[in-house]
Design a protein around this motif. Structure first.
Motif, PDB file in Angstrom:
ATOM      1  N   LEU A 199      80.318 -76.619 -67.580  1.00  0.00           N
ATOM      2  CA  LEU A 199      81.056 -77.160 -68.612  1.00  0.00           C
ATOM      3  C   LEU A 199      80.923 -75.896 -70.080  1.00  0.00           C
ATOM      4  O   LEU A 199      81.950 -75.476 -70.618  1.00  0.00           O
ATOM      5  CB  LEU A 199      80.348 -78.044 -68.837  1.00  0.00           C
ATOM      6  CG  LEU A 199      80.715 -79.631 -68.079  1.00  0.00           C
ATOM      7  CD1 LEU A 199      80.491 -80.816 -69.047  1.00  0.00           C
ATOM      8  CD2 LEU A 199      82.085 -79.779 -68.086  1.00  0.00           C
ATOM      9  N   GLU A 200      79.453 -75.297 -69.940  1.00  0.00           N
ATOM     10  CA  GLU A 200      79.381 -74.232 -70.497  1.00  0.00           C
ATOM     11  C   GLU A 200      80.388 -73.097 -71.058  1.00  0.00           C
ATOM     12  O   GLU A 200      80.648 -72.289 -71.605  1.00  0.00           O
ATOM     13  CB  GLU A 200      78.169 -74.335 -70.882  1.00  0.00           C
ATOM     14  CG  GLU A 200      77.892 -73.169 -69.696  1.00  0.00           C
ATOM     15  CD  GLU A 200      75.937 -72.799 -69.755  1.00  0.00           C
ATOM     16  OE1 GLU A 200      75.366 -73.314 -70.976  1.00  0.00           O
ATOM     17  OE2 GLU A 200      75.054 -72.063 -68.739  1.00  0.00           O
ATOM     18  N   ASN A 201      80.729 -72.835 -69.494  1.00  0.00           N
ATOM     19  CA  ASN A 201      81.525 -71.419 -69.039  1.00  0.00           C
ATOM     20  C   ASN A 201      82.589 -71.750 -69.498  1.00  0.00           C
ATOM     21  O   ASN A 201      83.378 -71.106 -69.640  1.00  0.00           O
ATOM     22  CB  ASN A 201      81.502 -71.383 -68.255  1.00  0.00           C
ATOM     23  CG  ASN A 201      79.800 -70.952 -67.615  1.00  0.00           C
ATOM     24  OD1 ASN A 201      79.276 -70.363 -68.707  1.00  0.00           O
ATOM     25  ND2 ASN A 201      79.566 -70.917 -66.305  1.00  0.00           N
ATOM     26  N   ALA A 202      83.183 -73.023 -69.962  1.00  0.00           N
ATOM     27  CA  ALA A 202      84.732 -73.117 -70.217  1.00  0.00           C
ATOM     28  C   ALA A 202      85.319 -73.593 -71.395  1.00  0.00           C
ATOM     29  O   ALA A 202      84.091 -74.519 -72.254  1.00  0.00           O
ATOM     30  CB  ALA A 202      85.469 -74.333 -69.401  1.00  0.00           C
ATOM     31  N   PHE A 280      91.046 -84.073 -84.394  1.00  0.00           N
ATOM     32  CA  PHE A 280      91.039 -83.047 -83.989  1.00  0.00           C
ATOM     33  C   PHE A 280      89.982 -81.645 -83.755  1.00  0.00           C
ATOM     34  O   PHE A 280      88.784 -81.784 -84.038  1.00  0.00           O
ATOM     35  CB  PHE A 280      91.831 -82.268 -85.413  1.00  0.00           C
ATOM     36  CG  PHE A 280      93.126 -82.162 -85.189  1.00  0.00           C
ATOM     37  CD1 PHE A 280      94.383 -82.414 -85.404  1.00  0.00           C
ATOM     38  CD2 PHE A 280      92.663 -83.242 -86.922  1.00  0.00           C
ATOM     39  CE1 PHE A 280      95.930 -82.623 -85.975  1.00  0.00           C
ATOM     40  CE2 PHE A 280      94.377 -83.920 -87.456  1.00  0.00           C
ATOM     41  CZ  PHE A 280      95.790 -83.620 -86.628  1.00  0.00           C
ATOM     42  N   ILE A 281      90.603 -80.906 -82.414  1.00  0.00           N
ATOM     43  CA  ILE A 281      89.377 -79.882 -82.260  1.00  0.00           C
ATOM     44  C   ILE A 281      89.975 -78.667 -81.944  1.00  0.00           C
ATOM     45  O   ILE A 281      91.173 -78.125 -81.723  1.00  0.00           O
ATOM     46  CB  ILE A 281      89.393 -80.381 -80.279  1.00  0.00           C
ATOM     47  CG1 ILE A 281      89.517 -81.613 -80.463  1.00  0.00           C
ATOM     48  CG2 ILE A 281      88.959 -79.666 -79.211  1.00  0.00           C
ATOM     49  CD1 ILE A 281      89.550 -82.133 -78.889  1.00  0.00           C
ATOM     50  N   PRO A 282      89.304 -77.497 -82.100  1.00  0.00           N
ATOM     51  CA  PRO A 282      88.675 -76.479 -82.738  1.00  0.00           C
ATOM     52  C   PRO A 282      89.525 -75.950 -82.019  1.00  0.00           C
ATOM     53  O   PRO A 282      88.432 -76.160 -80.578  1.00  0.00           O
ATOM     54  CB  PRO A 282      87.928 -75.460 -83.294  1.00  0.00           C
ATOM     55  CG  PRO A 282      87.273 -77.323 -84.371  1.00  0.00           C
ATOM     56  CD  PRO A 282      87.745 -78.661 -83.582  1.00  0.00           C
ATOM     57  N   GLU A 283      90.540 -75.158 -81.443  1.00  0.00           N
ATOM     58  CA  GLU A 283      89.693 -73.912 -79.931  1.00  0.00           C
ATOM     59  C   GLU A 283      89.095 -73.391 -80.117  1.00  0.00           C
ATOM     60  O   GLU A 283      88.874 -72.985 -80.730  1.00  0.00           O
ATOM     61  CB  GLU A 283      91.664 -73.048 -80.083  1.00  0.00           C
ATOM     62  CG  GLU A 283      92.083 -72.080 -81.000  1.00  0.00           C
ATOM     63  CD  GLU A 283      93.069 -71.062 -80.496  1.00  0.00           C
ATOM     64  OE1 GLU A 283      93.109 -71.492 -79.544  1.00  0.00           O
ATOM     65  OE2 GLU A 283      92.864 -70.301 -81.835  1.00  0.00           O
ATOM     66  N   GLY A 284      88.514 -73.122 -78.520  1.00  0.00           N
ATOM     67  CA  GLY A 284      87.017 -72.521 -77.945  1.00  0.00           C
ATOM     68  C   GLY A 284      86.544 -73.172 -77.896  1.00  0.00           C
ATOM     69  O   GLY A 284      84.901 -72.749 -78.051  1.00  0.00           O
ATOM     70  N   THR A 285      86.544 -74.605 -78.565  1.00  0.00           N
ATOM     71  CA  THR A 285      85.542 -75.572 -78.786  1.00  0.00           C
ATOM     72  C   THR A 285      85.186 -74.964 -77.175  1.00  0.00           C
ATOM     73  O   THR A 285      85.574 -76.023 -75.870  1.00  0.00           O
ATOM     74  CB  THR A 285      85.314 -76.381 -78.469  1.00  0.00           C
ATOM     75  OG1 THR A 285      86.241 -76.516 -80.105  1.00  0.00           O
ATOM     76  CG2 THR A 285      84.504 -77.188 -79.222  1.00  0.00           C
ATOM     77  N   PRO A 286      83.351 -75.207 -76.511  1.00  0.00           N
ATOM     78  CA  PRO A 286      83.000 -75.151 -75.250  1.00  0.00           C
ATOM     79  C   PRO A 286      82.882 -76.883 -74.653  1.00  0.00           C
ATOM     80  O   PRO A 286      82.666 -77.540 -75.181  1.00  0.00           O
ATOM     81  CB  PRO A 286      81.748 -74.726 -75.120  1.00  0.00           C
ATOM     82  CG  PRO A 286      81.496 -74.051 -76.381  1.00  0.00           C
ATOM     83  CD  PRO A 286      82.698 -74.773 -77.763  1.00  0.00           C
ATOM     84  N   LEU A 287      83.347 -76.873 -73.589  1.00  0.00           N
ATOM     85  CA  LEU A 287      83.976 -78.085 -72.766  1.00  0.00           C
ATOM     86  C   LEU A 287      82.480 -78.713 -72.529  1.00  0.00           C
ATOM     87  O   LEU A 287      82.494 -79.861 -73.271  1.00  0.00           O
ATOM     88  CB  LEU A 287      84.411 -78.424 -72.065  1.00  0.00           C
ATOM     89  CG  LEU A 287      85.173 -77.651 -70.542  1.00  0.00           C
ATOM     90  CD1 LEU A 287      85.437 -78.082 -69.470  1.00  0.00           C
ATOM     91  CD2 LEU A 287      86.103 -78.722 -71.786  1.00  0.00           C
ATOM     92  N   ALA A 318      88.743 -87.776 -70.381  1.00  0.00           N
ATOM     93  CA  ALA A 318      88.883 -87.873 -68.262  1.00  0.00           C
ATOM     94  C   ALA A 318      89.394 -86.405 -67.897  1.00  0.00           C
ATOM     95  O   ALA A 318      88.938 -85.521 -67.152  1.00  0.00           O
ATOM     96  CB  ALA A 318      89.780 -88.456 -68.485  1.00  0.00           C
ATOM     97  N   ASP A 319      89.851 -85.506 -68.571  1.00  0.00           N
ATOM     98  CA  ASP A 319      90.314 -83.800 -68.664  1.00  0.00           C
ATOM     99  C   ASP A 319      88.950 -83.163 -68.596  1.00  0.00           C
ATOM    100  O   ASP A 319      88.403 -82.829 -67.556  1.00  0.00           O
ATOM    101  CB  ASP A 319      90.546 -83.106 -69.652  1.00  0.00           C
ATOM    102  CG  ASP A 319      92.213 -83.925 -69.592  1.00  0.00           C
ATOM    103  OD1 ASP A 319      92.726 -83.968 -68.534  1.00  0.00           O
ATOM    104  OD2 ASP A 319      92.742 -83.517 -70.836  1.00  0.00           O
ATOM    105  N   ILE A 320      87.793 -83.216 -69.216  1.00  0.00           N
ATOM    106  CA  ILE A 320      86.048 -83.110 -69.579  1.00  0.00           C
ATOM    107  C   ILE A 320      85.425 -83.429 -67.457  1.00  0.00           C
ATOM    108  O   ILE A 320      85.423 -83.048 -67.094  1.00  0.00           O
ATOM    109  CB  ILE A 320      85.694 -83.123 -70.387  1.00  0.00           C
ATOM    110  CG1 ILE A 320      86.621 -82.435 -71.429  1.00  0.00           C
ATOM    111  CG2 ILE A 320      83.757 -82.055 -69.994  1.00  0.00           C
ATOM    112  CD1 ILE A 320      86.000 -82.882 -73.171  1.00  0.00           C
ATOM    113  N   LEU A 321      85.734 -83.995 -67.755  1.00  0.00           N
ATOM    114  CA  LEU A 321      85.279 -85.580 -66.944  1.00  0.00           C
ATOM    115  C   LEU A 321      85.560 -85.009 -65.418  1.00  0.00           C
ATOM    116  O   LEU A 321      84.835 -84.374 -64.142  1.00  0.00           O
ATOM    117  CB  LEU A 321      85.118 -86.975 -67.009  1.00  0.00           C
ATOM    118  CG  LEU A 321      84.064 -87.390 -68.146  1.00  0.00           C
ATOM    119  CD1 LEU A 321      84.598 -88.969 -68.068  1.00  0.00           C
ATOM    120  CD2 LEU A 321      82.794 -87.947 -68.047  1.00  0.00           C
ATOM    121  N   GLU A 322      87.159 -84.685 -65.473  1.00  0.00           N
ATOM    122  CA  GLU A 322      87.201 -84.297 -63.692  1.00  0.00           C
ATOM    123  C   GLU A 322      86.545 -82.992 -64.135  1.00  0.00           C
ATOM    124  O   GLU A 322      86.520 -82.907 -62.240  1.00  0.00           O
ATOM    125  CB  GLU A 322      89.275 -84.012 -63.932  1.00  0.00           C
ATOM    126  CG  GLU A 322      89.969 -84.928 -63.627  1.00  0.00           C
ATOM    127  CD  GLU A 322      91.091 -85.313 -64.145  1.00  0.00           C
ATOM    128  OE1 GLU A 322      91.958 -84.741 -64.154  1.00  0.00           O
ATOM    129  OE2 GLU A 322      91.957 -86.312 -63.204  1.00  0.00           O
TER     130      GLU A 322
END
Length: 429
Positions: A199-202, A280-287, A318-322
């Motif tokens: 997760l920390e690499n994406a 809103f989520i800034p782009e580049g935020t680690p998962l 759900a996207d992150i949990l997948e």
């Protein structure tokens, strides 16, 4: 020594060699014990594990004690072997005793016990700790003196035993431990553990639904058209916007819409009032960071924006949990659309808009993911132009054939690869 018989000296020499083997094996056994299993056994109140844990808290003292004992014993054994050699062979016996004793110590007091201890560290370390603990108390003044001198030398090199960090693991090392666990951890659990570490690499950009694929409802449409869209909507959150995605209003929950419908209060005005504020989520935020932010915000969906505030995509919890547990979906729309379709000839027909991370996961491939996020983007970056028709290329060692190009996008690609190199985890429906 003149009054002691040669046979007695041999017995004493044998005892000293046995003690030397004990210290050698203890040293290797203590240092080879699995620290995580040791902590587990200590938590289970295993007395041997508790003793070893206490000794290993200060490895400098433990090593000092073992080396003091080992060197005293080996020096004593050398002196006795010299006396035996002189008695049996005179001056020549000194050389003979030195050669023979060196071989005996190497075989019986060093290599053999250390090999045994390395193979079975717990069987050696736990019993040995019962004797080493009182010996440490007995010889503590001598051990302290030696450690004081050696620690002073280490301090000159900027090393402090008191600040010993133990056996901490980096994420990459922990990933290796998980992979090397083999049958100890089921494959599904291994994939989940590695998924958590990955997760920390994406970032959210790697898994988001791109803006051109976001499905929402334009609130400026006629009410009849909006009602028809609401009736056919297949997602758990409904994005409302004015004219285009960049003017997003908020998300509506079907449950709230159902409540309004049952009360016969569902109108355009009530629909707008029922929307929740957009997260809103800034782009580049680690998962891994975004997962915690979702938890803290008590939210499960957000829009990804770039540095200018423009909407780039949509991400859900759900996207992150997948990424951790693998794909799961209850959406009819998703179930009826396969991005990867196995062909009778052994090739695979792939949608050009597929996310590269999903493609790598499904096909067990290693396409680069540090640049473009989709297969279409990766091919366009490689070609540096939009292909005009069918074209065969090789990316990261995988042969592809561009099948369909529409609207300046590569719509479909054929993967020309042996099933041995790429196999679907589940058959295409």
């Amino acid at each position: 020594m003149d009054d002691i018989s040669t046979s007695t000296l041999f017995i004493v020499l044998g005892v000293l060699l046995f003690i030397s083997a004990y210290f050698s094996g203890s040293e290797t056994g203590m240092m080879s014990v699995n620290p995580y299993r040791l902590k587990h056994l200590a938590n289970q109140n295993n007395k041997g594990a508790i003793r070893v844990s206490k000794l290993l808290k200060r490895p400098d003292r433990l090593i000092g004690l073992i080396l003091i004992g080992n060197n005293l014993v080996n020096i004593a054994a050398s002196a006795i072997a010299t006396i035996i050699g002189l008695r049996l062979y005179g001056d020549l016996g000194i050389a003979i005793a030195t050669i023979i004793l060196t071989l005996v110590i190497l075989i019986f007091a060093e290599v053999t016990p250390k090999t045994l201890a390395a193979l079975h560290p717990e069987r050696i370390a736990f019993p040995s700790s019962a004797l080493l603990s009182p010996l440490l108390k007995l010889f503590y003044p001598l051990v302290w003196l030696i450690n004081w001198i050696t620690n002073g030398l280490l301090a000159l090199m900027g090393i402090s035993p008191e600040k010993h960090q133990g056996n901490s693991l980096s994420a990459e090392e922990l990933r290796t431990v998980v992979h090397e666990a083999g049958a100890l951890i089921p494959e599904q659990h291994q994939n989940m553990l590695v998924g958590v570490l990955d997760l920390e690499n994406a970032t959210v950009e790697d898994i988001m639904t791109p803006r051109n694929e976001i499905i929402g409802i334009d609130i400026n449409d006629e009410w009849k058209d909006i009602e028809r869209q609401l009736a056919n909507f297949q997602y758990s959150r409904i994005l409302l916007y004015r004219d285009n995605i960049d003017d997003a209003i908020g998300f509506a929950h079907p449950r709230e819409l159902m409540r309004l419908l049952l009360k016969d209060q569902l109108t355009k005005a009530s629909l707008l009032r029922s929307t929740s504020e957009i997260y809103f989520i800034p782009e580049g935020t680690p998962l891994n960071v975004q997962l915690l932010k979702f938890q803290h915000a008590k939210d499960r969906i957000g829009l990804v924006v770039d540095e200018y505030g423009d909407i780039q995509g949509l991400v859900t919890l759900a996207d992150i949990l997948e990424e951790v547990v693998g794909e799961f979906t209850t959406d009819i729309a998703e179930d009826s659309n396969d991005d990867i379709v196995a062909q009778p000839d052994g090739t695979f027909l792939i949608d050009g808009s597929i996310n590269l991370r999903d493609l790598n996961r499904e096909m067990k491939m290693t396409l680069p993911t540090d640049g473009p996020k989709t297969l279409n983007g990766l091919i366009l970056e490689y070609l540096e132009e939009i292909p005009q028709g069918r074209l065969s290329i090789k990316l990261a060692g995988y042969p592809f054939e561009i099948v369909d190009v529409q609207d300046n996008m590569i719509k479909s690609v054929r993967l020309l690869v042996s099933p041995k190199k790429a196999v679907l985890k589940k058959p295409a429906r």
